[in-house]
Design a protein around this motif. Sequence first.
Motif, PDB file in Angstrom:
ATOM      1  N   LEU A 161       0.829  -1.210   0.000  1.00  0.00           N
ATOM      2  CA  LEU A 161       0.000   0.000   0.000  1.00  0.00           C
ATOM      3  C   LEU A 161       0.860   1.256   0.000  1.00  0.00           C
ATOM      4  CD1 LEU A 161      -2.855  -0.993   2.494  1.00  0.00           C
ATOM      5  CD2 LEU A 161      -2.998  -0.824   0.010  1.00  0.00           C
ATOM      6  N   LEU A 162       1.905   1.276   0.834  1.00  0.00           N
ATOM      7  CA  LEU A 162       2.753   2.464   0.893  1.00  0.00           C
ATOM      8  C   LEU A 162       3.496   2.684  -0.415  1.00  0.00           C
ATOM      9  CD1 LEU A 162       4.260   2.215   4.502  1.00  0.00           C
ATOM     10  CD2 LEU A 162       2.317   3.565   3.724  1.00  0.00           C
ATOM     11  N   SER A 163       3.937   1.603  -1.075  1.00  0.00           N
ATOM     12  CA  SER A 163       4.657   1.757  -2.337  1.00  0.00           C
ATOM     13  C   SER A 163       3.745   2.215  -3.462  1.00  0.00           C
ATOM     14  CB  SER A 163       5.316   0.433  -2.716  1.00  0.00           C
ATOM     15  OG  SER A 163       4.338  -0.583  -2.884  1.00  0.00           O
ATOM     16  N   VAL A 164       2.437   1.901  -3.364  1.00  0.00           N
ATOM     17  CA  VAL A 164       1.488   2.347  -4.388  1.00  0.00           C
ATOM     18  C   VAL A 164       1.100   3.803  -4.173  1.00  0.00           C
ATOM     19  CG1 VAL A 164      -0.855   2.035  -5.257  1.00  0.00           C
ATOM     20  CG2 VAL A 164       0.608   0.051  -4.885  1.00  0.00           C
TER      21      VAL A 164
ATOM     22  N   ALA B  45      -8.300   0.672  -1.918  1.00  0.00           N
ATOM     23  CA  ALA B  45      -7.515  -0.549  -2.090  1.00  0.00           C
ATOM     24  C   ALA B  45      -7.998  -1.653  -1.155  1.00  0.00           C
ATOM     25  CB  ALA B  45      -6.028  -0.251  -1.844  1.00  0.00           C
ATOM     26  N   LEU B  46      -8.325  -1.292   0.085  1.00  0.00           N
ATOM     27  CA  LEU B  46      -8.840  -2.296   1.026  1.00  0.00           C
ATOM     28  C   LEU B  46     -10.180  -2.849   0.555  1.00  0.00           C
ATOM     29  CD1 LEU B  46      -7.931  -0.576   4.421  1.00  0.00           C
ATOM     30  CD2 LEU B  46      -6.765  -2.496   3.339  1.00  0.00           C
ATOM     31  N   GLU B  47     -11.040  -1.984   0.027  1.00  0.00           N
ATOM     32  CA  GLU B  47     -12.328  -2.452  -0.471  1.00  0.00           C
ATOM     33  C   GLU B  47     -12.148  -3.410  -1.652  1.00  0.00           C
ATOM     34  OE1 GLU B  47     -15.272  -2.128   0.745  1.00  0.00           O
ATOM     35  OE2 GLU B  47     -14.579  -0.902   2.438  1.00  0.00           O
ATOM     36  N   GLN B  48     -11.203  -3.120  -2.542  1.00  0.00           N
ATOM     37  CA  GLN B  48     -10.949  -4.016  -3.667  1.00  0.00           C
ATOM     38  C   GLN B  48     -10.422  -5.374  -3.200  1.00  0.00           C
ATOM     39  OE1 GLN B  48      -8.421  -2.088  -6.534  1.00  0.00           O
ATOM     40  NE2 GLN B  48      -9.702  -0.243  -6.637  1.00  0.00           N
TER      41      GLN B  48
ATOM     42  N   ARG C 143     -11.061  -6.737  -0.263  1.00  0.00           N
ATOM     43  CA  ARG C 143     -12.186  -7.447   0.358  1.00  0.00           C
ATOM     44  C   ARG C 143     -13.116  -8.013  -0.716  1.00  0.00           C
ATOM     45  NH1 ARG C 143     -12.017  -2.782   3.888  1.00  0.00           N
ATOM     46  NH2 ARG C 143     -11.140  -3.385   5.927  1.00  0.00           N
ATOM     47  N   ALA C 144     -13.350  -7.254  -1.777  1.00  0.00           N
ATOM     48  CA  ALA C 144     -14.221  -7.748  -2.846  1.00  0.00           C
ATOM     49  C   ALA C 144     -13.597  -8.938  -3.565  1.00  0.00           C
ATOM     50  CB  ALA C 144     -14.496  -6.630  -3.849  1.00  0.00           C
ATOM     51  N   ALA C 145     -12.266  -9.043  -3.564  1.00  0.00           N
ATOM     52  CA  ALA C 145     -11.592 -10.170  -4.210  1.00  0.00           C
ATOM     53  C   ALA C 145     -11.500 -11.388  -3.306  1.00  0.00           C
ATOM     54  CB  ALA C 145     -10.203  -9.751  -4.664  1.00  0.00           C
ATOM     55  N   GLY C 146     -12.053 -11.315  -2.085  1.00  0.00           N
ATOM     56  CA  GLY C 146     -12.065 -12.466  -1.189  1.00  0.00           C
ATOM     57  C   GLY C 146     -10.909 -12.548  -0.233  1.00  0.00           C
ATOM     58  N   HIS C 147     -10.188 -11.437  -0.017  1.00  0.00           N
ATOM     59  CA  HIS C 147      -9.050 -11.435   0.910  1.00  0.00           C
ATOM     60  C   HIS C 147      -9.379 -10.714   2.207  1.00  0.00           C
ATOM     61  CE1 HIS C 147      -6.500 -12.950  -2.310  1.00  0.00           C
ATOM     62  NE2 HIS C 147      -6.961 -11.987  -3.100  1.00  0.00           N
ATOM     63  N   GLY C 148     -10.657 -10.638   2.562  1.00  0.00           N
ATOM     64  CA  GLY C 148     -11.037  -9.890   3.758  1.00  0.00           C
ATOM     65  C   GLY C 148     -10.473 -10.469   5.039  1.00  0.00           C
ATOM     66  N   ASP C 149     -10.294 -11.797   5.110  1.00  0.00           N
ATOM     67  CA  ASP C 149      -9.790 -12.405   6.343  1.00  0.00           C
ATOM     68  C   ASP C 149      -8.321 -12.082   6.583  1.00  0.00           C
ATOM     69  OD1 ASP C 149     -12.284 -13.510   6.641  1.00  0.00           O
ATOM     70  OD2 ASP C 149     -11.730 -15.424   5.680  1.00  0.00           O
ATOM     71  N   ASP C 150      -7.590 -11.744   5.544  1.00  0.00           N
ATOM     72  CA  ASP C 150      -6.158 -11.463   5.682  1.00  0.00           C
ATOM     73  C   ASP C 150      -5.860  -9.985   5.905  1.00  0.00           C
ATOM     74  OD1 ASP C 150      -5.765 -14.145   5.181  1.00  0.00           O
ATOM     75  OD2 ASP C 150      -5.564 -13.833   3.004  1.00  0.00           O
ATOM     76  N   LEU C 151      -6.904  -9.165   5.967  1.00  0.00           N
ATOM     77  CA  LEU C 151      -6.696  -7.725   6.117  1.00  0.00           C
ATOM     78  C   LEU C 151      -6.739  -7.319   7.586  1.00  0.00           C
ATOM     79  CD1 LEU C 151      -8.918  -6.354   3.204  1.00  0.00           C
ATOM     80  CD2 LEU C 151      -6.469  -6.842   3.190  1.00  0.00           C
ATOM     81  N   PRO C 152      -6.021  -6.267   7.969  1.00  0.00           N
ATOM     82  CA  PRO C 152      -6.090  -5.793   9.348  1.00  0.00           C
ATOM     83  C   PRO C 152      -7.443  -5.156   9.647  1.00  0.00           C
ATOM     84  CG  PRO C 152      -4.765  -4.301   8.019  1.00  0.00           C
ATOM     85  CD  PRO C 152      -5.070  -5.497   7.152  1.00  0.00           C
TER      86      PRO C 152
END
Length: 477
Positions: free
Chosen positions: A16-19, A40-43, A45-54
Motif C-alpha cells: 500500500l505504501l509503495s502504491v 484498495a482495502l475495499e478491492q 475485500r471484494a476479491a475475497g481477501h477480507g480475512d487477511d486484512l487488518p
Amino acid sequence: MLDLLHKRHAPLVVSLLSVVFTAERPSVPVADAHTEIGDALEQLRAAGHGDDLPVGTARELCRQWSDAGWLVRHVLEDDVEVYRLSAHAVGALEVAGRAGGTRARVSQSRVRTLLDAVERLAQDADPDVLVRLARLDSEIRRLRAEVARIERTGAVDEVDEEQLLEEAENVLHLVRELPADFARVAESIKAMQRDVVTALRQDERPTGDVLREYLARGEHVMESTSEGRAFAGALRLIGDPQRLDELATHLDVVLRHRFARRLPAPQRTELREIGRRIEQGLDQVFTAQREASYVITTQVRNHDPLRDRQVDELLRDVMTGLQAWVPDARRGQSVEPLRRLPVAEVDHLRQTAGDLRPPQAPAPLSDRDDDDADVSQDEVRAWGGPRYAELDAHLAALADGSGEVDVAAAFRAAPDAMRRPVDLLGLLEIAHRYGMTETGEVAYVDAVRPDGTRRRFAFEGVTTTAATASTTEETHG
C-alpha cells in the motif's frame, strides 16, 4: 524499519505504501491517502481477501502507521496536511524492492567500486607528500599511454555488454540508497528543531543566552547534526549545476547504448530518473531546513515563558480531565459540547459615569501687559493659517472660459502674501472640496514664508473647476 518488515501484515503495508507514495509523489494529502488506501482495502475485500486484512478503517490504519513511525504528518505553507514516508519506511520499501527485483551480485563492477572507495580513502588519509606525488605521476603515465594508444590505433576498446549490465545494476543499487539517506537527513533536522523548541520552552537559562545560542543554531541548522554535516559534504559534489548537467549527459549516453535495451523497462526508468530523484531529495532536505529555521526563529521572537506555562497547565488540566472521564465512559457515548463560555460572576458593576467636571476651577490666567509685546498682530496673522476667502476669490479670478484653473499656476500667480506653504495647502483643500482632476504630471512651486525664506514643493498636478468656486467669504466662515 525491521519492525515494519516483521509485522504480520508487512506485505500489505509495504504494498500500500509503495502504491500511494512514489518518486513522483513523495507527499500525499491526508484525505487523499485515506481515500486511496480505503479503495484498495475495499478491492481486496471484494476479491475475497477480507480475512487477511487488518481490522480498522483507512484512517485508523494511517494513524497506527503514524504512531509506529512509518508515516510523518506535515503541514504545508498553504495549511494542507500531508503524509510523508519516514526514513524507516523508505528504507523498508527499498529493502522490499531489492528483494523483489534483480538480486545484487558479486560482480566486477561492485568489487571495483569497493576498491576505488578504499583507494580514495587511503589517499585522503595519507598525508605523505612524496607518496601522493608518486601516485599522481603513475596515474599521469598511465593516462598518457592510453592517449598514445588511441592516437596510434584510432580505436577505443569496447566493453562487453555483460560487464555494462553489471555496472548498470551496481549504479541502480547505489541510487536506491539515496531516498532513505535524504529522508534521514530531513528527519534529523526536524528532531533538532523539536529539541531546540523544547529546550527553549523549559526556560531554564537566561533569555539572552537562549536567544544567542538558538538563533545561531537556527541560522546554521545544517551543521547541527551528524547527518546534516555529512549531507553538506555530499552537497558540495551533487549540488553543483554543472555536475548535474554532466550526469544527465552521461545517463543519456548510457540509455542510447545498445546494451540498455537488455535492461527491463523499470530499470531503464530508474536510470533516466536519477537526476530528478537527486533534485527531489535535495529539495526535501532544503524544505526541512527552511521550516526548522522559521520555527526556531518564530519561537525565539514570540517566546513568552508565562504564556507557555499557562498553556502547559491548561493542557495538563485537559489531560487530567480526560483521564478521569475515560474510565467511566462507554464506547460511542456522546459528549455535550461547550456551546458558550462560562459567564464571570461579578457582584456589582458601576451603572453611572463619573463626574467629568474637575473638583475645582482652574487658576485664573496671569495678567500680561501687551505694551511689552515685541510681536505685532499683523506679524502673528502673517504666520497664521490659510486665507480661504482670498484664495477662493483668486481661483475664481484665474478661471478660464470653461471654469477650470490649474492649482499650481494659480499658486505661482498669487502675490507673495498668498504664496505661503499654508496657502498651498489651502488651495489644495479648496480644490478637493470642489472636485479636482489629476493631470498626471509633477508640479513644482516655490513658497515664500513671511520672513522671506523660500521652500520648493512638488506634488501631482491637479485642476479644479472654479465655476463653483465663487463662494462667498461666509461659506468659508
